[in-house]
Scaffold this motif. Structure first.
Motif, PDB file in Angstrom:
ATOM      1  N   PHE A   1      38.970  30.339  33.675  1.00 50.63           N
ATOM      2  CA  PHE A   1      39.225  30.653  32.270  1.00 50.63           C
ATOM      3  C   PHE A   1      37.896  30.917  31.571  1.00 50.63           C
ATOM      4  O   PHE A   1      36.992  30.068  31.581  1.00 50.63           O
ATOM      5  N   LEU A   2      37.787  32.086  30.972  1.00 52.45           N
ATOM      6  CA  LEU A   2      36.544  32.526  30.336  1.00 52.45           C
ATOM      7  C   LEU A   2      36.605  32.235  28.846  1.00 52.45           C
ATOM      8  O   LEU A   2      37.470  32.754  28.135  1.00 52.45           O
TER       9      LEU A   2
ATOM     10  N   ARG B   1      30.691  39.777  20.660  1.00 50.43           N
ATOM     11  CA  ARG B   1      30.408  41.114  21.203  1.00 50.43           C
ATOM     12  C   ARG B   1      30.118  41.076  22.705  1.00 50.43           C
ATOM     13  O   ARG B   1      30.640  41.894  23.472  1.00 50.43           O
ATOM     14  N   ARG B   2      29.304  40.130  23.136  1.00 48.93           N
ATOM     15  CA  ARG B   2      28.933  40.091  24.549  1.00 48.93           C
ATOM     16  C   ARG B   2      30.144  39.747  25.424  1.00 48.93           C
ATOM     17  O   ARG B   2      30.314  40.296  26.513  1.00 48.93           O
ATOM     18  N   GLU B   3      30.966  38.829  24.935  1.00 50.13           N
ATOM     19  CA  GLU B   3      32.175  38.494  25.674  1.00 50.13           C
ATOM     20  C   GLU B   3      33.089  39.711  25.804  1.00 50.13           C
ATOM     21  O   GLU B   3      33.656  39.965  26.880  1.00 50.13           O
ATOM     22  N   ASP B   4      33.228  40.464  24.715  1.00 50.35           N
ATOM     23  CA  ASP B   4      34.099  41.640  24.744  1.00 50.35           C
ATOM     24  C   ASP B   4      33.564  42.724  25.678  1.00 50.35           C
ATOM     25  O   ASP B   4      34.336  43.546  26.197  1.00 50.35           O
ATOM     26  N   GLU B   5      32.261  42.743  25.885  1.00 54.52           N
ATOM     27  CA  GLU B   5      31.670  43.722  26.799  1.00 54.52           C
ATOM     28  C   GLU B   5      31.818  43.304  28.256  1.00 54.52           C
ATOM     29  O   GLU B   5      32.072  44.138  29.131  1.00 54.52           O
ATOM     30  N   VAL B   6      31.653  42.011  28.527  1.00 54.56           N
ATOM     31  CA  VAL B   6      31.557  41.533  29.906  1.00 54.56           C
ATOM     32  C   VAL B   6      32.882  41.049  30.470  1.00 54.56           C
ATOM     33  O   VAL B   6      33.241  41.359  31.610  1.00 54.56           O
ATOM     34  N   PHE B   7      33.633  40.281  29.695  1.00 56.07           N
ATOM     35  CA  PHE B   7      34.827  39.621  30.230  1.00 56.07           C
ATOM     36  C   PHE B   7      35.887  40.595  30.746  1.00 56.07           C
ATOM     37  O   PHE B   7      36.503  40.340  31.795  1.00 56.07           O
ATOM     38  N   PRO B   8      36.170  41.706  30.063  1.00 56.07           N
ATOM     39  CA  PRO B   8      37.173  42.632  30.623  1.00 56.07           C
ATOM     40  C   PRO B   8      36.791  43.135  32.015  1.00 56.07           C
ATOM     41  O   PRO B   8      37.663  43.333  32.869  1.00 56.07           O
TER      42      PRO B   8
ATOM     43  N   TRP C   1      35.042  41.443  34.216  1.00 50.36           N
ATOM     44  CA  TRP C   1      35.261  40.338  35.155  1.00 50.36           C
ATOM     45  C   TRP C   1      36.736  40.142  35.460  1.00 50.36           C
ATOM     46  O   TRP C   1      37.117  39.875  36.593  1.00 50.36           O
ATOM     47  N   VAL C   2      37.571  40.256  34.428  1.00 48.00           N
ATOM     48  CA  VAL C   2      39.016  40.098  34.624  1.00 48.00           C
ATOM     49  C   VAL C   2      39.543  41.163  35.585  1.00 48.00           C
ATOM     50  O   VAL C   2      40.408  40.893  36.432  1.00 48.00           O
ATOM     51  N   LYS C   3      39.018  42.374  35.460  1.00 42.53           N
ATOM     52  CA  LYS C   3      39.443  43.460  36.341  1.00 42.53           C
ATOM     53  C   LYS C   3      38.956  43.237  37.774  1.00 42.53           C
ATOM     54  O   LYS C   3      39.673  43.509  38.742  1.00 42.53           O
ATOM     55  N   ARG C   4      37.753  42.698  37.918  1.00 42.35           N
ATOM     56  CA  ARG C   4      37.161  42.518  39.248  1.00 42.35           C
ATOM     57  C   ARG C   4      37.749  41.321  39.980  1.00 42.35           C
ATOM     58  O   ARG C   4      37.980  41.379  41.191  1.00 42.35           O
ATOM     59  N   TRP C   5      38.000  40.229  39.239  1.00 41.07           N
ATOM     60  CA  TRP C   5      38.505  38.999  39.854  1.00 41.07           C
ATOM     61  C   TRP C   5      39.837  38.622  39.196  1.00 41.07           C
ATOM     62  O   TRP C   5      39.867  38.162  38.053  1.00 41.07           O
ATOM     63  N   PRO C   6      40.945  38.789  39.891  1.00 44.56           N
ATOM     64  CA  PRO C   6      42.258  38.458  39.321  1.00 44.56           C
ATOM     65  C   PRO C   6      42.375  36.996  38.903  1.00 44.56           C
ATOM     66  O   PRO C   6      43.246  36.660  38.081  1.00 44.56           O
ATOM     67  N   ALA C   7      41.520  36.122  39.446  1.00 48.03           N
ATOM     68  CA  ALA C   7      41.572  34.704  39.076  1.00 48.03           C
ATOM     69  C   ALA C   7      41.115  34.466  37.646  1.00 48.03           C
ATOM     70  O   ALA C   7      41.398  33.408  37.065  1.00 48.03           O
ATOM     71  N   CYS C   8      40.409  35.434  37.062  1.00 48.26           N
ATOM     72  CA  CYS C   8      39.822  35.249  35.734  1.00 48.26           C
ATOM     73  C   CYS C   8      40.819  35.553  34.620  1.00 48.26           C
ATOM     74  O   CYS C   8      41.579  36.525  34.688  1.00 48.26           O
ATOM     75  N   VAL C   9      40.771  34.736  33.588  1.00 46.80           N
ATOM     76  CA  VAL C   9      41.593  34.925  32.389  1.00 46.80           C
ATOM     77  C   VAL C   9      40.668  34.877  31.174  1.00 46.80           C
ATOM     78  O   VAL C   9      39.928  33.900  30.997  1.00 46.80           O
ATOM     79  N   TYR C  10      40.700  35.905  30.366  1.00 46.22           N
ATOM     80  CA  TYR C  10      39.892  35.952  29.142  1.00 46.22           C
ATOM     81  C   TYR C  10      40.663  35.225  28.046  1.00 46.22           C
ATOM     82  O   TYR C  10      41.629  35.745  27.502  1.00 46.22           O
ATOM     83  N   CYS C  11      40.229  34.013  27.725  1.00 48.03           N
ATOM     84  CA  CYS C  11      40.976  33.172  26.777  1.00 48.03           C
ATOM     85  C   CYS C  11      41.110  33.816  25.405  1.00 48.03           C
ATOM     86  O   CYS C  11      42.115  33.636  24.720  1.00 48.03           O
ATOM     87  N   GLY C  12      40.092  34.564  25.007  1.00 47.88           N
ATOM     88  CA  GLY C  12      40.121  35.199  23.695  1.00 47.88           C
ATOM     89  C   GLY C  12      41.252  36.200  23.535  1.00 47.88           C
ATOM     90  O   GLY C  12      41.658  36.510  22.407  1.00 47.88           O
TER      91      GLY C  12
END
Length: 356
Positions: free
Chosen positions: A221-222, A227-234, A236-247
């Motif tokens: 869970f991220l 701004r930085r989260e919005d740039e990076v987290f999507p 990561w979510v696409k690359r690793w299905p285990a990731c969830v962007y909490c925002g």
């Protein structure tokens, strides 16, 4: 005769306000007949509204409604109407100092936090650095209340602002829960307000890669919004299905705290998320660069064994991480090996599984 009523003032950043919570909880528990009002910015309401029956919260937007001297005078009049008997300034900046001056003129009982400026300068000095631990904010807050006549003896009893079993996962979107017995839930909050407190993105990606290889059934869970989260987290979510962007899925800070309470471990920088996770009783593996736990800002009940950082002669160079790197490369962060962080997380998860 007035009933005793303590006004507690702390306007600062989210992590700093979070660090007042265990102390206010212990104060309320030891003095149940004393009324306590916490004055802070609106976002802090989540921390205090259900903390104890004798704790109330008052929001003050000091940048808008109570801006400037005129605004502070209006705020002072509103505070006086609440009939406090004791004033605890846990911030001691220009705004709270002005209010403190007004209360002193009104002959209220007033005490404020000691900033330890001399000790802090020695700790971050480039030359003749003195590597001695400073008092933690928790200890400084205890001193304030002791001087007001309310010594606190049971601070260590605090465990979480949520029930022992954690918050109610049914209050979260379906994408979050339920938590299955074979899953490892790992929180990651990779960003902070200042560059000197941020682990390089490409290295954090190596950490995530290593965790997903070690724990194929894990969920990551991220945490963080910006701004930085919005740039990076999507990405990561696409690359690793285990990731969830909490925002994308959690609307309130209370929901984030509920989720944090069910994590097996939180990986965080020296940032607000470290303190938020600490308030839910979750173990935090924290990463330190320009700042250092010696300055006293570890999360409540967190172990130094889980603080990852390099033993460099230049560390710490800053109390809050805002100073630019002397060498320009922030090697205090960049040289931390991803495997070091992964190994620490593995240790925490193993210990938790053994305990459960």
């Amino acid at each position: 005769m007035k009933h005793e009523h303590i006004l507690v003032m702390r306007f600062s950043a989210l992590g700093d306000v979070a660090m007042t919570v265990p102390v206010v909880w212990a104060l309320a528990r030891e003095y149940p007949d004393v009324r306590i009002t916490v004055l802070s910015r609106p976002y802090a309401r989540t921390f205090f509204e259900d903390l104890a029956p004798n704790v109330n919260f008052m929001a003050a937007d000091v940048h808008q409604e109570y801006h400037g001297v005129r605004g502070l005078n209006a705020l002072y009049r509103r505070l006086v109407a609440k009939q406090p008997t004791h004033i605890a300034d846990l911030h001691s900046v220009l705004r709270s100092e002005y209010l403190r001056m007004r209360f002193n003129l009104g002959r209220f009982r007033v005490e404020h936090i000691a900033k330890q400026r001399h000790e802090r300068r020695r700790l971050v000095s480039r030359n003749n650095k003195v590597l001695e631990p400073l008092k933690t904010p928790f200890e400084n807050y205890l001193d304030v209340f002791a001087r007001l006549g309310f010594p606190i003896h049971r601070l260590d009893d605090f465990r979480s602002i949520l029930p022992p079993e954690g918050g109610n996962l049914n209050m979260l979107p379906r994408i979050v829960g339920p938590k299955r017995s074979w899953e490892q839930w790992i929180g990651i909050a990779p960003f902070a307000a200042h560059e000197g407190k941020v682990y390089p993105t490409e290295r954090m990606e190596q950490v995530i890669e290593g965790l997903t290889e070690t724990y194929p059934k894990c969920r990551i869970f991220l945490f963080g919004r910006g701004r930085r989260e919005d740039e990076v987290f999507p990405r990561w979510v696409k690359r690793w299905p285990a990731c969830v962007y909490c925002g994308w899925h959690l609307e309130t800070m209370h929901q984030e705290l509920i989720l944090m309470s069910h994590l097996d471990v939180m990986l965080s920088m020296d940032s607000a998320n470290m303190h938020m996770a600490s308030l839910t009783g979750t173990t935090v593996v924290s990463v330190w660069g320009a700042t250092h736990p010696l300055a006293g800002f570890m999360g409540f009940h967190q172990s130094l064994d889980n603080a990852v950082g390099l033993d460099l002669s230049c560390r710490p160079c800053s109390i809050y991480g805002q100073r630019p790197c002397h060498y320009g490369d922030y090697h205090c962060m960049a040289d931390i090996q991803p495997q070091t962080i992964i190994d620490r997380i593995k240790h925490v998860i193993h210990e938790k599984a053994a305990h459960d």
